[in-house]
Design a protein around this motif. Structure first.
Motif, PDB file in Angstrom:
ATOM      1  N   VAL A 144      -7.995   6.840   5.886  1.00 47.46           N
ATOM      2  CA  VAL A 144      -7.623   6.291   4.583  1.00 47.46           C
ATOM      3  C   VAL A 144      -8.871   5.905   3.805  1.00 47.46           C
ATOM      4  O   VAL A 144      -8.976   6.169   2.606  1.00 47.46           O
ATOM      5  N   TRP A 179      -4.834  -1.369  -0.994  1.00 49.52           N
ATOM      6  CA  TRP A 179      -5.434  -1.096   0.305  1.00 49.52           C
ATOM      7  C   TRP A 179      -6.421  -2.171   0.743  1.00 49.52           C
ATOM      8  O   TRP A 179      -6.458  -2.554   1.921  1.00 49.52           O
ATOM      9  N   THR A 235      -3.716   1.784  -6.204  1.00 52.38           N
ATOM     10  CA  THR A 235      -3.598   2.102  -4.778  1.00 52.38           C
ATOM     11  C   THR A 235      -4.765   1.515  -4.001  1.00 52.38           C
ATOM     12  O   THR A 235      -4.582   0.964  -2.904  1.00 52.38           O
ATOM     13  N   SER A 242      -3.996   0.542  13.082  1.00 49.88           N
ATOM     14  CA  SER A 242      -5.104   0.580  12.125  1.00 49.88           C
ATOM     15  C   SER A 242      -6.444   0.848  12.780  1.00 49.88           C
ATOM     16  O   SER A 242      -7.419   1.145  12.083  1.00 49.88           O
ATOM     17  N   ALA A 278      -0.063   6.350   4.586  1.00 49.91           N
ATOM     18  CA  ALA A 278       0.403   4.993   4.317  1.00 49.91           C
ATOM     19  C   ALA A 278       1.758   4.748   4.980  1.00 49.91           C
ATOM     20  O   ALA A 278       1.979   3.705   5.621  1.00 49.91           O
ATOM     21  N   SER A 312       0.908   3.999  -2.972  1.00 44.35           N
ATOM     22  CA  SER A 312       0.626   5.398  -2.635  1.00 44.35           C
ATOM     23  C   SER A 312       1.735   6.314  -3.124  1.00 44.35           C
ATOM     24  O   SER A 312       1.468   7.435  -3.566  1.00 44.35           O
ATOM     25  N   SER A 345      -7.640  -3.404   4.504  1.00 46.47           N
ATOM     26  CA  SER A 345      -8.501  -2.271   4.827  1.00 46.47           C
ATOM     27  C   SER A 345      -9.358  -2.481   6.057  1.00 46.47           C
ATOM     28  O   SER A 345      -9.748  -1.514   6.724  1.00 46.47           O
ATOM     29  N   ALA A 374      -6.836   3.648   9.989  1.00 49.20           N
ATOM     30  CA  ALA A 374      -7.516   3.241   8.763  1.00 49.20           C
ATOM     31  C   ALA A 374      -8.699   4.123   8.422  1.00 49.20           C
ATOM     32  O   ALA A 374      -9.139   4.174   7.266  1.00 49.20           O
ATOM     33  N   PHE A 397       0.828  -1.204   0.000  1.00 47.65           N
ATOM     34  CA  PHE A 397       0.000   0.000   0.000  1.00 47.65           C
ATOM     35  C   PHE A 397       0.864   1.256   0.000  1.00 47.65           C
ATOM     36  O   PHE A 397       0.567   2.222  -0.715  1.00 47.65           O
TER      37      PHE A 397
END
Length: 329
Positions: free
Chosen positions: A86, A68, A64, A79, A163, A41, A72, A83, A37
């Motif tokens: 993002v 992810w 990208t 995260s 990222a 990015s 995700s 996350a 990721f």
């Protein structure tokens, strides 16, 4: 935001030998996924700096997003909060559109300051902000040197920084916490089993999110389908996101189990076969009875995969499922 397991609300831990599952989950899925990721990015950032127009950015944006999706749904460690900015979705009230409209209408100077952009609402950050700017006709017809072009460049730069930060936090801070579960000084995970349980819950919660949000939201009610609620529908990624998220959950389950999973593989193959029957990549055909039926069958396949993994992976790890919250409904 945390995903609570509908099937497993409590776990009974039984005696089990130590497994290499935590290291395998990190080395085979989580850390490589974060690295991919970050690399994708970086390409997005570089492309945006050279040409921030929608046509130029769409291919690398798709790459990208692809990178992810397998990671995700992690909501653990860095995260758990990282996350969210993002991938801000679901967004049923249209916060992303409103936030972007406001920035563009005011020509807010924050669009020229990647450092300051980290303080902007998460609705105007990340992949879904770019999804709207690059694909929605109300936004995507912007010219080079325009304010929107600058905004896209800054959102891309902000995403690249997110990222990198997420990858770094996992590698230097949280992965060591998982690896040292049960050792003296580790107050997060008192046993190796607790660390395995935390990772295993991510597998199940990802599948639950796919079933309960990615598929349920566009289906809506039978008399009132909501195809506009499909994840990343503007970029035509709704079904692809389902596939990649499910594939990521299965990959993480494989790594954690560290052995063959024939029933899981069969359930995953069945899911893929059902997904192949869906014609609209944006899930727009949920508006028709036949299309809705196909998505319902796909949802059932995701649920079956969830239950198979809960049994085939969870029980041998020493994680026994508790009561089902839907029993008696």
């Amino acid at each position: 935001m945390k995903y609570l397991s509908a099937l497993i609300l409590s776990f009974g831990l039984v005696a089990a030998p130590a497994h290499a599952g935590v290291d395998d989950a990190l080395e085979q899925h989580i850390l490589p996924g974060l690295e991919r990721f970050t690399e994708a990015s970086e390409q997005l950032v570089e492309t945006a700096e050279n040409d921030c127009r929608a046509d130029a950015l769409r291919p690398v944006f798709q790459d990208t997003f692809d990178a992810w999706m397998p990671i995700s749904d992690l909501r653990i460690g860095p995260s758990e909060t990282g996350a969210l900015s993002v991938g801000f979705w679901p967004d049923p009230r249209g916060f992303t559109q409103r936030a972007l409209n406001g920035l563009i209408a005011d020509e807010d100077p924050v669009a020229h300051d990647p450092d300051a952009y980290a303080d902007v609402s998460i609705a105007a950050r990340g992949l879904f902000a770019l999804d709207m700017l690059l694909y929605d006709p109300d936004f995507s017809d912007y010219a080079a040197q325009s304010y929107t072009c600058a905004l896209v460049t800054t959102i891309s730069a902000d995403l690249g920084r997110q990222a990198e930060a997420l990858q770094s936090a996992w590698e230097t801070e949280f992965a060591p916490v998982l690896r040292t579960a049960g050792e003296a000084g580790n107050t997060t995970y008192m046993t190796d089993a607790e660390a395995k349980r935390a990772i295993f819950t991510q597998v199940l919660s990802s599948l639950e999110f796919t079933s309960g949000k990615r598929l349920s939201l566009p289906m809506g009610d039978f008399d009132r389908p909501r195809p506009a609620q499909a994840e990343a529908r503007r970029s035509g990624r709704s079904l692809r996101n389902v596939r990649l998220a499910v594939g990521g959950a299965v990959d993480l389950a494989r790594a954690l189990a560290d052995r063959d999973l024939p029933r899981t593989e069969d359930a995953h193959a069945h899911f893929r076969k059902i997904a192949d029957r869906i014609e609209d990549p944006a899930l727009g055909d949920v508006a028709t009875p036949q299309g809705r039926l196909r998505v319902e069958v796909l949802q059932q396949a995701v649920k079956a995969l969830h239950d198979t993994i809960a049994s085939e992976v969870g029980e041998p790890l020493g994680i026994a499922p508790g009561f089902n919250a839907h029993d008696g409904d």
